[in-house]
Design a protein around this motif. Structure first.
Motif, PDB file in Angstrom:
ATOM      1  N   ALA A 178       0.833  -1.205   0.000  1.00  0.00           N
ATOM      2  CA  ALA A 178       0.000   0.000   0.000  1.00  0.00           C
ATOM      3  C   ALA A 178       0.866   1.253   0.000  1.00  0.00           C
ATOM      4  CB  ALA A 178      -0.919   0.004   1.221  1.00  0.00           C
ATOM      5  N   SER A 179       1.958   1.199   0.753  1.00  0.00           N
ATOM      6  CA  SER A 179       2.851   2.345   0.819  1.00  0.00           C
ATOM      7  C   SER A 179       3.522   2.598  -0.522  1.00  0.00           C
ATOM      8  CB  SER A 179       3.909   2.118   1.898  1.00  0.00           C
ATOM      9  OG  SER A 179       4.821   3.184   1.923  1.00  0.00           O
ATOM     10  N   ILE A 180       4.026   1.533  -1.150  1.00  0.00           N
ATOM     11  CA  ILE A 180       4.768   1.727  -2.394  1.00  0.00           C
ATOM     12  C   ILE A 180       3.841   2.147  -3.528  1.00  0.00           C
ATOM     13  CG2 ILE A 180       4.662  -0.660  -3.234  1.00  0.00           C
ATOM     14  CD1 ILE A 180       7.501  -0.321  -4.258  1.00  0.00           C
ATOM     15  N   ILE A 181       2.608   1.631  -3.538  1.00  0.00           N
ATOM     16  CA  ILE A 181       1.678   2.023  -4.595  1.00  0.00           C
ATOM     17  C   ILE A 181       1.365   3.509  -4.498  1.00  0.00           C
ATOM     18  CG2 ILE A 181      -0.711   1.786  -5.410  1.00  0.00           C
ATOM     19  CD1 ILE A 181      -0.485  -1.208  -4.800  1.00  0.00           C
ATOM     20  N   GLY A 182       1.049   3.960  -3.290  1.00  0.00           N
ATOM     21  CA  GLY A 182       0.794   5.389  -3.116  1.00  0.00           C
ATOM     22  C   GLY A 182       2.030   6.219  -3.391  1.00  0.00           C
ATOM     23  N   SER A 183       3.204   5.742  -2.942  1.00  0.00           N
ATOM     24  CA  SER A 183       4.442   6.491  -3.150  1.00  0.00           C
ATOM     25  C   SER A 183       4.827   6.550  -4.619  1.00  0.00           C
ATOM     26  CB  SER A 183       5.579   5.870  -2.334  1.00  0.00           C
ATOM     27  OG  SER A 183       5.356   6.018  -0.947  1.00  0.00           O
ATOM     28  N   TRP A 208      11.111  -0.492   0.433  1.00  0.00           N
ATOM     29  CA  TRP A 208       9.985  -0.499  -0.498  1.00  0.00           C
ATOM     30  C   TRP A 208       9.497   0.929  -0.761  1.00  0.00           C
ATOM     31  CZ3 TRP A 208       6.251  -4.656  -2.008  1.00  0.00           C
ATOM     32  CH2 TRP A 208       6.866  -5.903  -2.029  1.00  0.00           C
ATOM     33  N   VAL A 209       9.596   1.780   0.247  1.00  0.00           N
ATOM     34  CA  VAL A 209       9.227   3.186   0.037  1.00  0.00           C
ATOM     35  C   VAL A 209      10.181   3.810  -0.976  1.00  0.00           C
ATOM     36  CG1 VAL A 209       8.908   5.426   1.139  1.00  0.00           C
ATOM     37  CG2 VAL A 209       8.311   3.336   2.369  1.00  0.00           C
ATOM     38  N   GLY A 210      11.459   3.487  -0.857  1.00  0.00           N
ATOM     39  CA  GLY A 210      12.444   3.989  -1.809  1.00  0.00           C
ATOM     40  C   GLY A 210      12.278   3.404  -3.197  1.00  0.00           C
ATOM     41  N   PRO A 264      15.368   4.965   4.090  1.00  0.00           N
ATOM     42  CA  PRO A 264      14.091   4.941   4.824  1.00  0.00           C
ATOM     43  C   PRO A 264      14.236   4.420   6.254  1.00  0.00           C
ATOM     44  CG  PRO A 264      13.795   4.091   2.608  1.00  0.00           C
ATOM     45  CD  PRO A 264      15.270   4.220   2.817  1.00  0.00           C
ATOM     46  N   THR A 265      14.996   3.346   6.418  1.00  0.00           N
ATOM     47  CA  THR A 265      15.176   2.772   7.749  1.00  0.00           C
ATOM     48  C   THR A 265      16.058   3.655   8.619  1.00  0.00           C
ATOM     49  OG1 THR A 265      15.084   0.627   6.647  1.00  0.00           O
ATOM     50  CG2 THR A 265      15.705   0.624   8.955  1.00  0.00           C
ATOM     51  N   PHE A 266      17.079   4.249   8.037  1.00  0.00           N
ATOM     52  CA  PHE A 266      17.976   5.140   8.769  1.00  0.00           C
ATOM     53  C   PHE A 266      17.201   6.269   9.431  1.00  0.00           C
ATOM     54  CE2 PHE A 266      20.437   9.148   8.518  1.00  0.00           C
ATOM     55  CZ  PHE A 266      21.473   8.857   9.388  1.00  0.00           C
ATOM     56  N   TYR A 267      16.318   6.925   8.696  1.00  0.00           N
ATOM     57  CA  TYR A 267      15.573   8.048   9.257  1.00  0.00           C
ATOM     58  C   TYR A 267      14.547   7.587  10.283  1.00  0.00           C
ATOM     59  CZ  TYR A 267      17.719  11.574   6.391  1.00  0.00           C
ATOM     60  OH  TYR A 267      18.635  12.442   5.853  1.00  0.00           O
ATOM     61  N   THR A 268      13.871   6.506  10.014  1.00  0.00           N
ATOM     62  CA  THR A 268      12.850   6.020  10.937  1.00  0.00           C
ATOM     63  C   THR A 268      13.453   5.575  12.260  1.00  0.00           C
ATOM     64  OG1 THR A 268      11.438   5.314   9.103  1.00  0.00           O
ATOM     65  CG2 THR A 268      11.013   4.320  11.240  1.00  0.00           C
ATOM     66  N   THR A 278       6.773   9.744   6.585  1.00  0.00           N
ATOM     67  CA  THR A 278       5.640   9.038   7.182  1.00  0.00           C
ATOM     68  C   THR A 278       5.458   7.667   6.559  1.00  0.00           C
ATOM     69  OG1 THR A 278       4.550  11.150   7.611  1.00  0.00           O
ATOM     70  CG2 THR A 278       3.173   9.186   7.707  1.00  0.00           C
ATOM     71  N   ALA A 279       5.628   7.554   5.243  1.00  0.00           N
ATOM     72  CA  ALA A 279       5.515   6.247   4.594  1.00  0.00           C
ATOM     73  C   ALA A 279       6.592   5.291   5.115  1.00  0.00           C
ATOM     74  CB  ALA A 279       5.625   6.402   3.083  1.00  0.00           C
ATOM     75  N   SER A 280       7.810   5.812   5.290  1.00  0.00           N
ATOM     76  CA  SER A 280       8.890   4.983   5.842  1.00  0.00           C
ATOM     77  C   SER A 280       8.558   4.532   7.257  1.00  0.00           C
ATOM     78  CB  SER A 280      10.208   5.768   5.846  1.00  0.00           C
ATOM     79  OG  SER A 280      10.582   6.143   4.550  1.00  0.00           O
ATOM     80  N   THR A 281       8.041   5.450   8.059  1.00  0.00           N
ATOM     81  CA  THR A 281       7.652   5.113   9.433  1.00  0.00           C
ATOM     82  C   THR A 281       6.583   4.041   9.445  1.00  0.00           C
ATOM     83  OG1 THR A 281       8.195   7.321  10.240  1.00  0.00           O
ATOM     84  CG2 THR A 281       6.640   6.048  11.549  1.00  0.00           C
ATOM     85  N   TRP A 282       5.593   4.179   8.604  1.00  0.00           N
ATOM     86  CA  TRP A 282       4.481   3.229   8.502  1.00  0.00           C
ATOM     87  C   TRP A 282       4.991   1.814   8.233  1.00  0.00           C
ATOM     88  CZ3 TRP A 282       0.342   3.577   4.013  1.00  0.00           C
ATOM     89  CH2 TRP A 282      -0.749   2.752   4.324  1.00  0.00           C
ATOM     90  N   VAL A 283       5.873   1.672   7.241  1.00  0.00           N
ATOM     91  CA  VAL A 283       6.353   0.344   6.848  1.00  0.00           C
ATOM     92  C   VAL A 283       7.367  -0.207   7.844  1.00  0.00           C
ATOM     93  CG1 VAL A 283       7.498  -0.982   5.051  1.00  0.00           C
ATOM     94  CG2 VAL A 283       5.946   0.868   4.417  1.00  0.00           C
ATOM     95  N   VAL A 284       8.360   0.612   8.226  1.00  0.00           N
ATOM     96  CA  VAL A 284       9.423   0.123   9.104  1.00  0.00           C
ATOM     97  C   VAL A 284       8.868  -0.255  10.474  1.00  0.00           C
ATOM     98  CG1 VAL A 284      11.582   0.732  10.247  1.00  0.00           C
ATOM     99  CG2 VAL A 284      11.224   1.363   7.858  1.00  0.00           C
TER     100      VAL A 284
END
Length: 436
Positions: free
Chosen positions: A19-24, A158-160, A355-359, A137-143
């Motif tokens: 869901a995150s990657i589709i929206g992203s 996946w966000v990336g 994505p993981t680094f920031y989250t 926020t997408a990274s936070t959601w997935v991670v």
């Protein structure tokens, strides 16, 4: 508390990642296609200026949409940390869809004069506010959903992955549409088709996100704790050093993105490549970026976050100026190799960890706000400032000399990223369920 009953299965992690990657992808497509069009169309359609000045003006408008991103990070970071990660992502996609449609509907300079440029700037700023909400926020959601998985960085990436996929769709669609009409028709109305399409697929993405669950980490936190009144403000009061230090990492990637994606496309055309050749080289680089991003994410889980990011920064430093010398050869395949290294590898490999680094660098109570703030303010002095400074350099030195100064600028960003990474502890074993 790490109750195993709360641990989502790999299937549930996959659903959130999907869901995150589709929206992203939709956000990236809408936003990145604007970069392609800015470099090739907007200067002629919306500005009546000499050729180099019109390119600089169009690139400047593109940069304004980046500079406004921290506003979106603040607004939607508060929503994500108070209401939910999923809800913030839905609202952001609504705004992106509407602003993208409005850009596609904006009349040209020949129709309404200078008002055309004013409207373009307004709608571009709205796009930027929406995009400011997306990555952190997408990274936070997935991670967070993958908090207990040994493949946490892979799922976060996946966000990336949305970036190369969005680029492939953007470049691919531009090449397809160009091949189906004359250059005059493309400049007159063909370029608008991308923005109408972006609006339609945004509607699909909104539906998909609405039907997806929020992260179990945030749901558990929300059930046991009072959410902060203003998490986006509090993260600045309590962790300003961490926000600023981690932002330096993405500032380098923002500069590299502009160097190869926006300015690089214009530079190739200036030294003799056709628009189709420049865009097909971008397509090749985007495909290589996806491969390098996958490799980078797996190595991030196997080794650690900091090492992968350090490698990307060093290669960015070494390739910034040679990139232009290789393009100056006029060889299509040498130019493609330069783009693969300076863009595909640097951006792709590094973003396997981003994505993981920031989250992981921020606690649950304001994780989305912190990740978004750190990521997006870097776009002000990285991805946003670089286009504006490059436009000034372009006007001052001409396209055949300005690249040296632009390359030196990117090298400075790479050095700053290395210093910031050296001062930041690795977060591979961070506990994402810590509130503070």
């Amino acid at each position: 508390m790490k109750g195993t009953q709360l641990q989502p299965s790999e299937h549930r992690i996959f659903k959130v990642a999907l869901a995150s990657i589709i929206g992203s992808i939709i956000e990236q497509y809408d936003y990145l296609v604007a970069g392609i069009i800015a470099a090739t169309v907007w200067g002629t359609v919306f500005f009546k200026l000499p050729s180099l000045a019109s390119i600089a003006a169009a690139i400047g408008v593109y940069g304004l949409g980046i500079i406004i991103r921290p506003v979106g990070a603040y607004i939607f970071g508060n929503i994500a940390d108070r209401v939910g990660r999923k809800d913030a992502m839905v609202y952001a996609l609504v705004l992106m869809g509407l602003s993208t449609l409005l850009i596609g509907l904006t009349p040209s300079y020949d129709t309404i004069g200078a008002s055309a440029a004013v409207l373009l700037i307004i709608f571009r700023l709205l796009q930027g506010i929406s995009f400011g909400a997306e990555f952190g926020t997408a990274s936070t959601w997935v991670v967070e959903q993958a908090a207990h998985s040994k493949f946490r960085a892979f799922w976060g990436a996946w966000v990336g992955f949305a970036i190369p996929i969005g680029l492939l769709l953007g470049f691919g669609s531009v090449l397809l549409v160009r091949s189906m009409m004359t250059p005059a028709h493309f400049m007159e109305w063909g370029w608008r088709l991308f923005f109408f399409f972006g609006f339609l697929v945004a509607v699909v993405g909104i539906v998909i996100r609405i039907r997806t669950e929020d992260s179990f980490v945030f749901e558990g936190y929300k059930a046991k704790n009072d959410t902060l009144r203003s998490p986006a403000s509090q993260v600045w009061r309590e962790m300003p050093g961490r926000v600023l230090r981690t932002s330096l990492v993405n500032a380098m990637f923002g500069g590299v993105f502009f160097l190869s994606f926006v300015f690089g496309s214009s530079y190739m055309k200036a030294v003799g490549f056709t628009p189709e050749e420049a865009e097909s080289i971008g397509l090749i680089a985007a495909a290589s970026m996806f491969v390098f991003m996958l490799i980078g994410s797996l190595l991030t889980d196997y080794i650690n976050r900091r090492t992968v990011l350090m490698i990307a920064a060093v290669v960015a430093f070494l390739s910034a100026i040679p990139y232009f010398y290789v393009i100056n050869t006029g060889s299509y395949w040498w130019a493609a190799i330069a783009e693969i290294i300076s863009f595909g590898f640097v951006f792709g490999f590094g973003y396997g960890a981003v994505p993981t680094f920031y989250t992981e660098n921020f606690p649950t109570k304001y994780r989305a706000s912190g990740a978004s703030a750190a990521y997006q303010i870097s776009q002000v002095y990285g991805g946003g400032l670089v286009p504006i400074l490059a436009g000034l350099l372009l006007n001052a030195f001409g396209i055949h000399h300005a690249y040296i100064y632009i390359g030196l600028m990117i090298m400075c960003y790479a050095v700053a990223a290395v210093i910031a990474l050296a001062m930041t502890p690795d977060t591979k074993h961070a506990d994402l369920e810590l509130v503070s």
